[in-house]
Design an enzyme around this catalytic site. Structure first.
Site, PDB file in Angstrom:
ATOM      1  N   ASP A  67      23.444  22.596 -17.873  1.00  0.00           N
ATOM      2  CA  ASP A  67      22.256  22.759 -18.357  1.00  0.00           C
ATOM      3  C   ASP A  67      21.741  23.782 -19.246  1.00  0.00           C
ATOM      4  O   ASP A  67      22.685  24.675 -19.534  1.00  0.00           O
ATOM      5  CB  ASP A  67      21.386  22.731 -17.018  1.00  0.00           C
ATOM      6  CG  ASP A  67      21.906  23.557 -15.903  1.00  0.00           C
ATOM      7  OD1 ASP A  67      22.896  24.420 -16.348  1.00  0.00           O
ATOM      8  OD2 ASP A  67      21.880  23.420 -14.740  1.00  0.00           O
ATOM      9  N   ASN A 136      17.690  25.226  -3.564  1.00  0.00           N
ATOM     10  CA  ASN A 136      17.017  24.076  -2.867  1.00  0.00           C
ATOM     11  C   ASN A 136      17.723  22.776  -3.015  1.00  0.00           C
ATOM     12  O   ASN A 136      17.253  21.697  -2.965  1.00  0.00           O
ATOM     13  CB  ASN A 136      15.594  23.739  -4.281  1.00  0.00           C
ATOM     14  CG  ASN A 136      15.870  23.624  -5.656  1.00  0.00           C
ATOM     15  OD1 ASN A 136      17.478  23.362  -5.768  1.00  0.00           O
ATOM     16  ND2 ASN A 136      14.978  23.348  -6.421  1.00  0.00           N
ATOM     17  N   HIS A 138      19.730  21.635  -5.842  1.00  0.00           N
ATOM     18  CA  HIS A 138      19.917  20.923  -6.936  1.00  0.00           C
ATOM     19  C   HIS A 138      21.215  21.145  -7.583  1.00  0.00           C
ATOM     20  O   HIS A 138      22.093  21.729  -7.031  1.00  0.00           O
ATOM     21  CB  HIS A 138      18.992  21.491  -8.109  1.00  0.00           C
ATOM     22  CG  HIS A 138      19.199  23.023  -8.543  1.00  0.00           C
ATOM     23  ND1 HIS A 138      18.105  23.689  -9.215  1.00  0.00           N
ATOM     24  CD2 HIS A 138      20.240  23.633  -8.595  1.00  0.00           C
ATOM     25  CE1 HIS A 138      18.844  24.857  -9.423  1.00  0.00           C
ATOM     26  NE2 HIS A 138      19.980  24.816  -9.151  1.00  0.00           N
ATOM     27  N   GLU A 143      16.473  18.543 -10.119  1.00  0.00           N
ATOM     28  CA  GLU A 143      15.830  19.183  -8.946  1.00  0.00           C
ATOM     29  C   GLU A 143      15.569  18.164  -7.770  1.00  0.00           C
ATOM     30  O   GLU A 143      15.319  16.829  -8.337  1.00  0.00           O
ATOM     31  CB  GLU A 143      14.257  19.722  -9.341  1.00  0.00           C
ATOM     32  CG  GLU A 143      14.334  20.636 -10.686  1.00  0.00           C
ATOM     33  CD  GLU A 143      14.919  22.062  -9.879  1.00  0.00           C
ATOM     34  OE1 GLU A 143      15.982  22.199  -8.982  1.00  0.00           O
ATOM     35  OE2 GLU A 143      14.271  23.128 -10.502  1.00  0.00           O
TER      36      GLU A 143
HETATM   37  P1  PGA Z   1      23.196  30.406  -8.382  1.00  0.00           P
HETATM   38  O1  PGA Z   1      22.817  29.075  -8.995  1.00  0.00           O
HETATM   39  O2  PGA Z   1      24.654  30.781  -8.149  1.00  0.00           O
HETATM   40  O3  PGA Z   1      22.647  31.523  -9.173  1.00  0.00           O
HETATM   41  O4  PGA Z   1      22.658  30.441  -6.919  1.00  0.00           O
HETATM   42  C1  PGA Z   1      23.673  28.084  -8.473  1.00  0.00           C
HETATM   43  C2  PGA Z   1      23.079  26.547  -9.129  1.00  0.00           C
HETATM   44  O5  PGA Z   1      21.944  26.640  -9.403  1.00  0.00           O
HETATM   45  O6  PGA Z   1      23.699  25.825  -9.347  1.00  0.00           O
END
Ligand code: PGA
Length: 248
Positions: A67, A136, A138, A143
């Protein structure tokens, strides 16, 4: 799904790096989907260490970022492109033409998405997707929603995701872009193998829902339960709410 619980976040990162290095040694032309975020920082450090010790070469492999923020140029310090360059590409031997990253600032999003998908298709899709899971639930920037898009697309970021990324923008959530490009859930789940790295107690409850709860697009990571070859690597803190100590 295999779940591996390591004693610390750094042991989990090292285990993930060893796993990926072994995969690439066995399949030097592998196409890899690569994550960003805080969790993979020690993973990339370990992977770079393995490369420096001659344990893995990426000279024939291909990298695809999962992404990227919409509107950010490749050299913007907050972009995921910069992140991958600083933490991986500058230190290992992916040829420049094998680093397939979204151009967040591209004028035509449609053309850019089509080009990304075409390249991925031409190379036969992902052999290995390395993933994190957002707070969350994702995957990439897919999302939680009633419906998930299968292929690469542009998304509106949730407040939770923007907050989680504020560290890339001097801690200021207002500077985090509101939209992003992401590989779709279908592209990610079509990877022949998936390795997921999750660490820290803040994700423990979410992990129980994702790995042991019902499968729902409201928790995109729950779709990992459907994948035939998925390894989830955790530290103890992340695993503490899993039934059965995370063994499945
Ligand atoms: P993070 O992100 O390691 O900063 O929690 C993980 C993700 O969004 O895949």
């Amino acid at each position: 799904m295999r779940v591996l619980v390591c004693r610390s976040a750094s042991a989990a990162a090292t285990a993930a790096a060893r796993d990926v290095a072994a995969f690439v040694r066995a399949r030097p032309r592998a196409t890899l989907g690569l994550p960003t975020g805080r969790t993979p920082v020690p993973f990339y450090a370990a992977l770079v260490g393995l490369h420096r010790r001659g344990r893995v070469s990426f000279a024939r492999a291909h990298a695809f970022n999962l992404d990227e923020f919409a509107g950010l140029a490749a050299d913007d310090p907050g972009s995921y492109h910069s992140y991958l360059r600083r933490r991986l590409f500058d230190h290992v031997d992916f040829p420049p033409g094998h680093r397939h990253v979204f151009d967040g600032a591209a004028r035509s999003a449609r053309r850019q998405i089509a080009g990304f998908e075409r390249t991925l298709d031409r190379l036969g899709g992902l052999d290995l997707a390395v993933l994190g899971i957002g707070l969350n639930g994702h995957l990439g920037f897919n999302e939680p929603a009633g419906v998930l898009a299968s292929r690469t697309h542009r998304v509106r970021l949730s407040t939770s995701s923007r907050r989680a990324n504020a560290w890339l923008f001097g801690g200021d959530v207002r500077r985090v872009p509101t939209e992003a490009f992401t590989m779709g859930i279908g592209t990610i789940l079509a990877a022949r193998r998936i390795v997921v790295l999750v660490t820290g107690s803040s994700k423990a409850r979410l992990l129980r829902r994702a790995l042991q709860g019902g499968i729902t697009t409201r928790v995109p990571a729950s779709l990992l339960q459907l994948h035939p070859d998925c390894t989830v690597i955790l530290d103890r803190a992340a695993s503490r709410h899993l039934a059965g100590g995370g063994v499945s």
